[in-house]
Design a protein around this motif. Structure first.
Motif, PDB file in Angstrom:
ATOM      1  N   ARG A  41      -5.732  13.359 -10.984  1.00 26.50           N
ATOM      2  CA  ARG A  41      -4.280  13.272 -10.801  1.00 26.50           C
ATOM      3  C   ARG A  41      -3.945  12.469  -9.549  1.00 26.50           C
ATOM      4  O   ARG A  41      -4.821  11.982  -8.833  1.00 26.50           O
ATOM      5  CB  ARG A  41      -3.689  14.687 -10.663  1.00 26.50           C
ATOM      6  CG  ARG A  41      -4.049  15.653 -11.780  1.00 26.50           C
ATOM      7  CD  ARG A  41      -3.379  15.295 -13.080  1.00 26.50           C
ATOM      8  NE  ARG A  41      -1.938  15.396 -13.026  1.00 26.50           N
ATOM      9  CZ  ARG A  41      -1.247  16.527 -13.189  1.00 26.50           C
ATOM     10  NH1 ARG A  41      -1.874  17.668 -13.382  1.00 26.50           N
ATOM     11  NH2 ARG A  41       0.078  16.513 -13.149  1.00 26.50           N
ATOM     12  N   GLY A  42      -2.649  12.327  -9.289  1.00 27.34           N
ATOM     13  CA  GLY A  42      -2.225  11.653  -8.076  1.00 27.34           C
ATOM     14  C   GLY A  42      -2.405  12.539  -6.856  1.00 27.34           C
ATOM     15  O   GLY A  42      -2.696  13.717  -6.964  1.00 27.34           O
ATOM     16  N   LEU A  43      -2.247  11.943  -5.680  1.00 30.26           N
ATOM     17  CA  LEU A  43      -2.398  12.692  -4.441  1.00 30.26           C
ATOM     18  C   LEU A  43      -1.057  13.288  -4.028  1.00 30.26           C
ATOM     19  O   LEU A  43      -0.003  12.694  -4.241  1.00 30.26           O
ATOM     20  CB  LEU A  43      -2.907  11.791  -3.324  1.00 30.26           C
ATOM     21  CG  LEU A  43      -4.390  11.446  -3.381  1.00 30.26           C
ATOM     22  CD1 LEU A  43      -4.646  10.310  -4.343  1.00 30.26           C
ATOM     23  CD2 LEU A  43      -4.916  11.092  -1.995  1.00 30.26           C
ATOM     24  N   PHE A 102      -7.915   6.363   3.846  1.00 35.32           N
ATOM     25  CA  PHE A 102      -8.345   7.699   3.473  1.00 35.32           C
ATOM     26  C   PHE A 102      -9.798   7.963   3.847  1.00 35.32           C
ATOM     27  O   PHE A 102     -10.648   7.071   3.802  1.00 35.32           O
ATOM     28  CB  PHE A 102      -8.164   7.911   1.972  1.00 35.32           C
ATOM     29  CG  PHE A 102      -6.737   8.105   1.584  1.00 35.32           C
ATOM     30  CD1 PHE A 102      -5.897   7.026   1.383  1.00 35.32           C
ATOM     31  CD2 PHE A 102      -6.203   9.384   1.450  1.00 35.32           C
ATOM     32  CE1 PHE A 102      -4.566   7.197   1.059  1.00 35.32           C
ATOM     33  CE2 PHE A 102      -4.870   9.569   1.124  1.00 35.32           C
ATOM     34  CZ  PHE A 102      -4.052   8.477   0.930  1.00 35.32           C
TER      35      PHE A 102
ATOM     36  N   TYR B  33       2.836   0.658  -2.576  1.00 34.30           N
ATOM     37  CA  TYR B  33       1.405   0.466  -2.389  1.00 34.30           C
ATOM     38  C   TYR B  33       0.674   0.505  -3.732  1.00 34.30           C
ATOM     39  O   TYR B  33       1.053   1.245  -4.639  1.00 34.30           O
ATOM     40  CB  TYR B  33       0.816   1.601  -1.541  1.00 34.30           C
ATOM     41  CG  TYR B  33       1.524   1.901  -0.253  1.00 34.30           C
ATOM     42  CD1 TYR B  33       2.763   2.540  -0.246  1.00 34.30           C
ATOM     43  CD2 TYR B  33       0.944   1.588   0.976  1.00 34.30           C
ATOM     44  CE1 TYR B  33       3.420   2.834   0.935  1.00 34.30           C
ATOM     45  CE2 TYR B  33       1.590   1.887   2.162  1.00 34.30           C
ATOM     46  CZ  TYR B  33       2.821   2.506   2.136  1.00 34.30           C
ATOM     47  OH  TYR B  33       3.455   2.804   3.319  1.00 34.30           O
ATOM     48  N   TYR B  35      -3.304   1.458  -4.732  1.00 40.17           N
ATOM     49  CA  TYR B  35      -4.625   1.927  -4.335  1.00 40.17           C
ATOM     50  C   TYR B  35      -5.517   1.946  -5.578  1.00 40.17           C
ATOM     51  O   TYR B  35      -5.053   2.194  -6.685  1.00 40.17           O
ATOM     52  CB  TYR B  35      -4.575   3.349  -3.768  1.00 40.17           C
ATOM     53  CG  TYR B  35      -4.148   3.460  -2.327  1.00 40.17           C
ATOM     54  CD1 TYR B  35      -2.795   3.504  -1.989  1.00 40.17           C
ATOM     55  CD2 TYR B  35      -5.081   3.546  -1.301  1.00 40.17           C
ATOM     56  CE1 TYR B  35      -2.396   3.631  -0.664  1.00 40.17           C
ATOM     57  CE2 TYR B  35      -4.693   3.684   0.022  1.00 40.17           C
ATOM     58  CZ  TYR B  35      -3.345   3.718   0.328  1.00 40.17           C
ATOM     59  OH  TYR B  35      -2.949   3.839   1.642  1.00 40.17           O
ATOM     60  N   GLN B  37      -9.058   3.841  -7.044  1.00 33.92           N
ATOM     61  CA  GLN B  37      -9.927   4.980  -6.781  1.00 33.92           C
ATOM     62  C   GLN B  37     -10.999   5.094  -7.848  1.00 33.92           C
ATOM     63  O   GLN B  37     -10.697   5.278  -9.026  1.00 33.92           O
ATOM     64  CB  GLN B  37      -9.119   6.273  -6.701  1.00 33.92           C
ATOM     65  CG  GLN B  37      -9.955   7.473  -6.269  1.00 33.92           C
ATOM     66  CD  GLN B  37      -9.153   8.755  -6.160  1.00 33.92           C
ATOM     67  OE1 GLN B  37      -8.158   8.935  -6.848  1.00 33.92           O
ATOM     68  NE2 GLN B  37      -9.582   9.654  -5.277  1.00 33.92           N
ATOM     69  N   PRO B  43      -9.292   7.032  -2.295  1.00 30.67           N
ATOM     70  CA  PRO B  43      -8.492   5.857  -2.673  1.00 30.67           C
ATOM     71  C   PRO B  43      -8.717   4.725  -1.677  1.00 30.67           C
ATOM     72  O   PRO B  43      -8.813   4.948  -0.467  1.00 30.67           O
ATOM     73  CB  PRO B  43      -7.050   6.367  -2.598  1.00 30.67           C
ATOM     74  CG  PRO B  43      -7.151   7.842  -2.642  1.00 30.67           C
ATOM     75  CD  PRO B  43      -8.444   8.194  -1.995  1.00 30.67           C
ATOM     76  N   LEU B  88      -9.190   4.507 -11.436  1.00 27.92           N
ATOM     77  CA  LEU B  88      -7.831   5.052 -11.434  1.00 27.92           C
ATOM     78  C   LEU B  88      -7.015   4.213 -10.442  1.00 27.92           C
ATOM     79  O   LEU B  88      -7.413   4.074  -9.284  1.00 27.92           O
ATOM     80  CB  LEU B  88      -7.855   6.517 -11.007  1.00 27.92           C
ATOM     81  CG  LEU B  88      -6.512   7.263 -10.984  1.00 27.92           C
ATOM     82  CD1 LEU B  88      -5.961   7.435 -12.402  1.00 27.92           C
ATOM     83  CD2 LEU B  88      -6.670   8.620 -10.305  1.00 27.92           C
ATOM     84  N   LEU B  90      -3.654   3.839  -8.430  1.00 26.82           N
ATOM     85  CA  LEU B  90      -2.594   4.698  -7.930  1.00 26.82           C
ATOM     86  C   LEU B  90      -1.526   3.864  -7.240  1.00 26.82           C
ATOM     87  O   LEU B  90      -1.821   3.000  -6.415  1.00 26.82           O
ATOM     88  CB  LEU B  90      -3.154   5.708  -6.929  1.00 26.82           C
ATOM     89  CG  LEU B  90      -4.111   6.748  -7.494  1.00 26.82           C
ATOM     90  CD1 LEU B  90      -4.952   7.358  -6.389  1.00 26.82           C
ATOM     91  CD2 LEU B  90      -3.339   7.834  -8.227  1.00 26.82           C
ATOM     92  N   PHE B 109       2.788   9.650  -4.197  1.00 27.67           N
ATOM     93  CA  PHE B 109       1.935   9.013  -5.187  1.00 27.67           C
ATOM     94  C   PHE B 109       2.409   9.298  -6.602  1.00 27.67           C
ATOM     95  O   PHE B 109       2.940  10.380  -6.906  1.00 27.67           O
ATOM     96  CB  PHE B 109       0.491   9.527  -5.061  1.00 27.67           C
ATOM     97  CG  PHE B 109      -0.278   8.887  -3.953  1.00 27.67           C
ATOM     98  CD1 PHE B 109      -0.195   9.380  -2.661  1.00 27.67           C
ATOM     99  CD2 PHE B 109      -1.089   7.788  -4.196  1.00 27.67           C
ATOM    100  CE1 PHE B 109      -0.913   8.790  -1.625  1.00 27.67           C
ATOM    101  CE2 PHE B 109      -1.811   7.191  -3.178  1.00 27.67           C
ATOM    102  CZ  PHE B 109      -1.723   7.688  -1.889  1.00 27.67           C
ATOM    103  N   GLY B 110       2.163   8.321  -7.481  1.00 28.88           N
ATOM    104  CA  GLY B 110       2.271   8.558  -8.906  1.00 28.88           C
ATOM    105  C   GLY B 110       0.999   9.222  -9.409  1.00 28.88           C
ATOM    106  O   GLY B 110       0.058   9.447  -8.645  1.00 28.88           O
ATOM    107  N   GLU B 111       0.987   9.528 -10.719  1.00 30.67           N
ATOM    108  CA  GLU B 111      -0.173  10.195 -11.300  1.00 30.67           C
ATOM    109  C   GLU B 111      -1.310   9.235 -11.620  1.00 30.67           C
ATOM    110  O   GLU B 111      -2.394   9.663 -11.980  1.00 30.67           O
ATOM    111  CB  GLU B 111       0.245  10.943 -12.574  1.00 30.67           C
ATOM    112  CG  GLU B 111       1.164  12.130 -12.333  1.00 30.67           C
ATOM    113  CD  GLU B 111       0.464  13.291 -11.656  1.00 30.67           C
ATOM    114  OE1 GLU B 111       1.159  14.267 -11.325  1.00 30.67           O
ATOM    115  OE2 GLU B 111      -0.767  13.236 -11.421  1.00 30.67           O
TER     116      GLU B 111
END
Lengths: 112, 118
Positions: A41-43, A102, B33, B35, B37, B43, B88, B90, B109-111
């Motif tokens: 999922r997203g953060l 991160f 942004y 990112y 991952q 990320p 993924l 993001l 963040f989005g999913e």
């Protein structure tokens, strides 16, 4: 690289116990943030601590920052199964614009 | 629920395809942004737009082409990708920086869009 190193990489505890995660970084920061990510999922942003702050609280979360040691810790008290997730620290550098980098992350598993 | 919407949620493409990932936010944020991952990794920043202008490109290969048509939308155009680009992706947004330009606050963040390149 400013990427934070997190410790431990993985942590497994029982529900109700406290969980502590540590983050170390390399250079001076503007602020340090903690995020949670459920699998795939997203953060989600948890808490932000500025370089001139030493401790912040938010609900069951407590974050400390020691700029002399370039380290931060995240404490989750009275953990719940729903806290199972990956936790990342992220650093923002002075003059770094909108760049947030991160750390390596800690995988937390809270068992019933 | 996240206030950053990403589409599609899943995308499978061949190495010769051209596709786009889309991101939308209506929080009035002026920084957006992308990112990337990989599994079990943090990320990694790809691009940052500030006030609809590209402000950071983390040496991303040209097969990834970002676009910010307006303050609410962010696209990532994909062309001639490699299987190792599977990840993924993001999208995130944040409030605009102060005049000092160096005050990255909370990111929303989005999913994510899960991309598989065959």
């Amino acid at each position: 690289s400013q990427q934070g190193e997190e410790d431990p990489q993985a942590l497994s505890i029982q529900e109700g116990e406290n969980a502590t995660m540590n983050c170390s970084y390399k250079t001076s920061i503007n602020n340090l943030q903690w995020y949670r990510q459920n699998s795939g999922r997203g953060l989600v942003h948890l808490i932000l601590i500025r370089s001139n702050e030493r401790e912040k609280h938010s609900g069951r979360l407590r974050v400390t920052l020691d700029t002399s040691k370039k380290s931060s810790s995240l404490l989750i008290t009275a953990s719940r199964a729903a806290d199972t997730a990956s936790y990342f620290c992220a650093t923002s550098l002075p003059g770094g614009g909108n760049k947030l980098t991160f750390g390596t992350g800690t995988q937390l598993k809270v068992e019933l | 629920d996240t206030e950053v919407t990403q589409t599609p949620k899943h995308l499978v493409m061949g190495m010769t395809n051209k596709k786009s990932l889309k991101c939308e936010q209506h929080m009035g944020h002026r920084a957006m942004y992308w990112y990337k991952q990989k599994a079990k990794k943090p990320p990694e920043l790809m691009f940052v737009y500030s006030y609809e202008k590209l402000s950071i490109n983390e040496s991303v290969p040209s097969r990834f082409s970002p676009e910010c048509p307006n303050s609410s939308l962010l696209n990532l155009h994909l062309h001639a990708l490699q299987p190792e680009d599977s990840a993924l992706y993001l999208c995130a947004s944040s409030r605009s920086p102060g005049t000092s330009g160096a005050n990255t606050g909370e990111l929303f963040f989005g999913e994510g869009s899960r991309l598989t390149v065959l």
